[in-house]
Design a protein around this motif. Structure first.
Motif, short mmCIF file in Angstrom:
data_model
loop_
_atom_site.label_atom_id
_atom_site.label_comp_id
_atom_site.label_asym_id
_atom_site.label_seq_id
_atom_site.Cartn_x
_atom_site.Cartn_y
_atom_site.Cartn_z
N ILE A 7 0.96 -1.09 -0.15
CA ILE A 7 -0.05 0.05 0.02
C ILE A 7 1.04 1.23 0.07
O ILE A 7 1.96 1.06 0.24
CB ILE A 7 -0.83 0.06 1.01
CG1 ILE A 7 -2.29 -0.34 0.64
CG2 ILE A 7 -0.97 1.13 1.77
CD1 ILE A 7 -3.51 -0.33 0.99
N LEU A 8 0.38 2.36 -0.19
CA LEU A 8 1.18 3.65 0.04
C LEU A 8 2.10 4.25 -1.07
O LEU A 8 2.66 3.60 -1.85
CB LEU A 8 2.24 3.49 1.51
CG LEU A 8 1.40 2.54 2.41
CD1 LEU A 8 2.28 2.24 3.35
CD2 LEU A 8 0.38 3.13 2.83
N ALA A 9 2.69 5.33 -0.89
CA ALA A 9 3.21 5.86 -1.93
C ALA A 9 4.20 7.00 -1.54
O ALA A 9 4.33 7.41 -0.35
CB ALA A 9 2.30 6.91 -2.81
N LEU A 10 4.97 7.74 -2.42
CA LEU A 10 5.74 8.42 -1.94
C LEU A 10 5.48 9.92 -1.82
O LEU A 10 6.05 10.96 -1.94
CB LEU A 10 7.18 8.43 -3.13
CG LEU A 10 8.30 7.33 -2.68
CD1 LEU A 10 9.25 7.43 -3.54
CD2 LEU A 10 8.73 7.64 -1.35
N LEU A 11 4.08 10.10 -2.47
CA LEU A 11 3.60 11.44 -2.62
C LEU A 11 3.08 11.84 -1.09
O LEU A 11 2.28 10.86 -0.54
CB LEU A 11 2.46 11.48 -3.69
CG LEU A 11 2.62 11.16 -5.16
CD1 LEU A 11 1.37 11.33 -5.66
CD2 LEU A 11 3.43 12.39 -5.36
N THR A 33 -0.43 12.55 6.84
CA THR A 33 -0.38 11.24 5.95
C THR A 33 0.25 10.08 6.81
O THR A 33 1.29 10.27 7.34
CB THR A 33 0.51 11.48 4.69
OG1 THR A 33 -0.08 12.65 4.14
CG2 THR A 33 0.37 10.33 3.69
N ILE A 34 -0.09 8.83 6.40
CA ILE A 34 0.39 7.59 6.97
C ILE A 34 0.52 6.57 5.91
O ILE A 34 -0.04 6.45 5.07
CB ILE A 34 -0.55 6.88 7.80
CG1 ILE A 34 -0.07 5.64 8.60
CG2 ILE A 34 -1.98 6.68 7.29
CD1 ILE A 34 -0.99 5.19 9.68
N TRP A 35 1.67 6.22 5.85
CA TRP A 35 2.14 4.93 4.93
C TRP A 35 2.02 3.69 6.01
O TRP A 35 3.11 3.65 6.87
CB TRP A 35 3.61 5.30 4.49
CG TRP A 35 3.68 6.31 3.73
CD1 TRP A 35 2.72 7.15 2.99
CD2 TRP A 35 5.03 6.74 2.90
NE1 TRP A 35 3.36 8.14 2.37
CE2 TRP A 35 4.52 7.91 2.11
CE3 TRP A 35 6.25 6.32 2.85
CZ2 TRP A 35 5.67 8.46 1.26
CZ3 TRP A 35 7.31 7.10 2.12
CH2 TRP A 35 6.92 8.31 1.48
N HIS A 36 1.01 2.98 5.70
CA HIS A 36 0.98 1.69 6.68
C HIS A 36 1.27 0.48 5.96
O HIS A 36 1.50 -0.55 6.83
CB HIS A 36 -0.62 1.76 6.88
CG HIS A 36 -1.47 1.51 6.16
ND1 HIS A 36 -1.54 0.33 5.26
CD2 HIS A 36 -2.62 2.38 5.64
CE1 HIS A 36 -2.56 0.29 4.39
NE2 HIS A 36 -3.31 1.91 4.47
N GLU A 47 -7.67 0.83 6.97
CA GLU A 47 -8.27 1.87 6.20
C GLU A 47 -9.61 2.11 7.08
O GLU A 47 -10.05 3.76 7.12
CB GLU A 47 -8.57 1.56 4.95
CG GLU A 47 -7.39 1.57 4.03
CD GLU A 47 -6.89 2.84 3.52
OE1 GLU A 47 -7.26 3.74 3.87
OE2 GLU A 47 -5.60 2.57 2.81
N GLY A 48 -10.14 1.22 7.75
CA GLY A 48 -11.57 1.29 8.10
C GLY A 48 -11.25 2.22 9.50
O GLY A 48 -12.17 2.78 9.94
N ARG A 63 -4.60 11.08 6.26
CA ARG A 63 -4.99 10.26 4.69
C ARG A 63 -4.02 9.17 4.53
O ARG A 63 -2.71 9.19 5.09
CB ARG A 63 -4.39 11.57 3.84
CG ARG A 63 -5.22 12.70 3.67
CD ARG A 63 -4.92 13.79 2.46
NE ARG A 63 -5.81 14.74 2.46
CZ ARG A 63 -6.93 14.97 1.96
NH1 ARG A 63 -7.47 13.73 1.35
NH2 ARG A 63 -7.84 15.99 1.82
N THR A 64 -4.13 8.25 3.66
CA THR A 64 -3.53 7.36 3.28
C THR A 64 -3.39 7.29 1.75
O THR A 64 -4.20 8.17 1.15
CB THR A 64 -3.94 5.60 3.66
OG1 THR A 64 -5.37 5.59 3.10
CG2 THR A 64 -4.18 5.88 5.23
N ASP A 65 -2.31 6.64 1.17
CA ASP A 65 -2.09 6.53 -0.25
C ASP A 65 -1.85 5.31 -0.77
O ASP A 65 -1.14 4.55 -0.11
CB ASP A 65 -0.82 7.61 -0.83
CG ASP A 65 -1.32 8.34 -1.91
OD1 ASP A 65 -1.69 7.81 -2.86
OD2 ASP A 65 -0.86 9.39 -2.04
#
Length: 427
Positions: A7-11, A33-36, A47-48, A63-65
């Motif tokens: 999951i997740l991004a560098l943005l 922002t969370i990178w999980h 996410e829930g 926010r997640t990405d």
């Protein structure tokens, strides 16, 4: 290891950046922002929980990405993001990576924050607090705790005329069972071993080293110790199973095909932990759980406490990240996470919640894995060099399991590379 995936991004979504309405950094909800790094069921669960937090905390927007950073690949992602200034506010990191992030000035120091009674810092298991603390610096909140055990397919064992493993079984028992469970005609294997080059390859090997009296590094962490007779003995067992017995499915896929093999009913013994239970149950596999086999009565296993590391984008966002993590790691939210994913309790007080017994009933055998934490007496070295050392050892294990090298030669080669790394100041 573990253990939990993509999951997740560098943005990075800018926290409370100016909008067309003229909102400023100090007005409106704080955006973090969370990178999980989670995948599948675990991703849906986190996410829930994030959505629930956002609906009940209007002053903070989490926010997640959906980029591409998996839990296994989070360290290089975060390291690159720290250098580029595109890092998140919170990142899921394996506990062994804490020293690699703690030295950065962009890693928040929560050592004063965790003294707040509402956080209940001492309610977390001691080893999870230990992993989140580097020197005098607390880099985040405990995110997860687990340990390595063995899942077994009851149907395959019965078909082979084998009794389920007991608490006192040995690695010789494991090897014998794996050999009898292997059937080339049906492409059924006794066990599996990951050789994709990540921490998954070495984390399952370290208990064999420890049970034989060995260590990963010297006490001062300035030289290797895994290339000892203990390390060779542990790797020799794996060589015998993979090369001689041909009872090991060599899993070179980052997608962890070994787990899919267990879920398809074609793997007898699976070195894993609670993180796979939801998928195994969804596959309707009749499974049991046993502690790791032992060596001379030593059933030492490995535990993988992980962290929610907090990265500094200013005091306002650090405060928001801390408030979110205080909520996320509270017993009530952790029990939701546990019910969704089969994860073990990170806090001692969770066992007192009314829903805890239902959790135990939902995941038969998870009580064995929880009790197994008592056998997790050691953690991986708290060294910034450990990830690279682990990669060298993973290469050695892979070469042995593929029949390209012998255990001593492979470990000696990994030790030479590791010792050269450990001698470099500031590497």
């Amino acid at each position: 290891m573990k253990r939990i995936a993509p999951i997740l991004a560098l943005l990075l979504v800018g926290a409370a950046a100016c909008s067309s309405g003229g909102r400023t950094e100090s007005s409106g909800p704080v955006e973090i922002t969370i990178w999980h790094g989670q995948a599948d069921i675990a991703a849906k669960s986190i996410e829930g929980l994030v959505a629930k937090f956002n609906s009940t905390h209007p002053n903070i927007k989490v926010r997640t990405d959906s980029g591409g950073a998996t839990a296994d690949a989070m360290l290089p992602k975060v390291t690159a993001a720290l250098a580029a200034g595109t890092y998140p506010d919170i990142a899921y990191l394996y506990g062994s990576w804490a020293p690699n992030v703690a030295h950065s000035p962009k890693a928040a120091d929560l050592s004063k924050v965790v003294r707040d009674p509402k956080i209940g810092w001492n309610d977390f298991w001691p080893n999870t607090r230990q992993v989140a603390t580097v020197g005098h610096k607390v880099i985040g909140f405990p995110a997860n705790v687990d340990d390595l055990a063995v899942l077994y397919n009851k149907k395959l064992l019965a078909k082979a005329g084998l009794r389920p493993p007991g608490p006192d079984w040995t690695w010789d028992d494991f090897r014998t069972m794996a050999h009898r469970l292997t059937d080339a005609a049906t492409q059924t294997y006794g066990t599996t071993w990951a050789v994709s080059g990540g921490e998954e390859t070495t984390w399952t090997y370290w208990p064999l080293v420890w049970q034989n009296g060995g260590q990963i590094l010297s006490p001062d962490m300035k030289r290797t110790a895994f290339d000892s007779p203990a390390g060779v003995q542990g790797l020799t067992l794996l060589q015998q199973m993979a090369v001689q017995d041909k009872s090991v499915y060599i899993d070179s896929s980052p997608a962890e095909k070994g787990q899919k093999l267990f879920e398809s009913g074609r793997l007898g013994l699976f070195l894993a932990g609670p993180w796979v239970l939801p998928d195994v149950q969804a596959a309707k596999i009749d499974y049991g759980i046993a502690p790791l086999p032992g060596t001379n009565g030593d059933h030492q296993t490995i535990s993988g406490p992980d962290d929610w590391a907090v990265l500094d984008h200013g005091s306002r966002r650090v405060k928001a990240a801390t408030e979110f993590l205080t909520w996320l790691t509270a017993p009530e939210q952790q029990l939701v996470w546990m019910n969704d994913t089969g994860a073990l309790p990170t806090r001692q007080s969770i066992a007192k919640l009314p829903g805890y017994q239902a959790y135990l009933r939902k995941y038969p055998g998870v009580d064995v894995v929880t009790a197994n934490l008592a056998n997790a007496r050691q953690v991986r070295p708290a060294s910034t060099r450990y990830p690279r050392v682990s990669a060298y050892v993973a290469g050695a294990i892979t070469s042995v399991l593929l029949g390209r090298s012998d255990p001593k030669t492979a470990l000696d080669d990994a030790a030479r590379k590791s010792d050269a790394l450990l001698r470099v100041p500031g590497a």
